[in-house]
Scaffold this active site. Structure first.
Site: not given
Length: 348
Positions: A31, A83, A113, A152, A185, A225-227, A248
């Site tokens: 998300p 979400q 977030c 998350k 994350h 999640n992440g990278g 991304r």
């Protein structure tokens, strides 16, 4: 984790696709505020039929008190998760019930977030410091829906970034809240001093910590999640974890999503032709234009489709310069395709 559907595997697929029963959580698209709107999700679904798609974070206040329809989506998006942002158990339960009634496949609580606006509303990453409240929120939602309710989160916040802090949080939310699925994350979040963008880049990634979390909580579904920038990296993570969430990279280079069903879900299917994917969007775009949607609101999500292919820059430029003009329609896409279509390498 409940199964969304069964998928048969073939001998030609790698063992990575055969290690676990099919779950859409195996690979998902993160998300992302201002990015993963309904137009983006519809486009991504043309590239992968199996990946789990997530909405942008929607606050409980927007759903309950807002004038717009914040739960709108296309049936073609399934499996799709909503979400939620919030910290009031009753409001979250109300929104989760509405989500289930609208047909969402999962409800996810944002505990990751780090923006100031989110903190002022007492939700997002700051909730990691209130594990008991998060557990109460999850339990309230689970009491009123039968679809999965997931979390998350990050690996820590500010100076509260020890492994003990993370395990205490996960243990509390799992035991008291009944949550069985966590998307982690693999960076901590700084609640002050860094922008949301910097919080996605500056705190170092710690994948081994998430791997250890799965070893210590084998009964839970743990996704990372992440990278994550490639499907090969996703396969590496899947040797240790139950799922991978890509953010991304999936947005900026959506063409890689065409490989997901075959590489990660064991589908015996050809990779989608990007030109055909663009044209598969035409009926949707024409229907949206008839409702008053500007072409650019849809095509902005498609700019990265031809990344790495000669003509990709011209494709992006043409759409960027012409999709927002009055009267712009699918003819703009056809003209943009002419700049790149004949340069796509064909499979042998």
């Amino acid at each position: 984790m409940p199964q969304y559907q069964e998928v048969s595997t073939t001998q030609s697929n790698s063992l990575i696709a055969e290690k676990a029963p099919f779950s859409a959580q195996r690979f998902s698209i993160a998300p992302m505020l201002d990015w993963t709107d309904r137009h983006c999700r519809y486009f991504h679904r043309q590239l992968t039929g199996d990946a789990l798609l997530y909405t942008e974070m929607v606050t409980t206040g927007a759903i309950i008190h807002g004038k717009g329809d914040y739960l709108a989506y296309s049936e073609a998006e399934h499996p799709v998760a909503l979400q939620l942002g919030g910290s009031d158990p009753a409001a979250l339960a109300q929104c989760a019930k509405l989500a289930e009634e609208r047909g969402y496949d999962e409800v996810n609580l944002n505990v990751g977030c780090p923006s100031d606006r989110v903190q002022n509303g007492r939700f997002g990453a700051c909730l990691m410091a209130e594990a008991s409240l998060v557990a109460e929120c999850i339990d309230a939602m689970r009491q009123v829906v039968s679809i999965p309710v997931t979390v998350k989160t990050r690996i820590g916040i500010d100076e509260q970034d020890s492994y003990v802090f993370l395990t205490d949080f996960v243990g509390t939310v799992a035991q008291r809240g009944g949550c069985d699925t966590f998307i982690i994350h693999a960076r901590k979040a700084w609640l002050s001093g860094l922008s949301p963008k910097e919080n996605r880049e500056i705190p170092p990634l710690d994948y081994p910590r998430v791997y250890q979390l799965k070893r210590d909580f084998p009964q839970l579904t743990i996704a990372i999640n992440g990278g994550v920038k490639s499907l090969e990296e996703a396969k590496t993570h899947l040797q240790h974890l139950d799922g991978v969430m890509m953010g991304r990279e999936a947005y900026q280079n959506p063409g890689l999503l065409a490989q997901v069903d075959r590489e990660l879900f064991g589908r015996d299917a050809p990779v989608a032709d990007p030109v055909a994917v663009v044209r598969s969007m035409y009926p949707y775009i024409e229907a949206e234009l008839a409702k008053g949607t500007y072409l650019g609101h849809v095509t902005r999500h498609m700019l990265g489709l031809f990344q790495g292919i000669p003509g990709a820059r011209q494709w992006r430029r043409y759409l960027s310069e012409n999709a927002h003009k009055p009267g712009a329609d699918v003819r703009v896409l056809e003209a943009a395709l002419a700049l790149v279509a004949d340069k796509i390498p064909q499979e042998a």
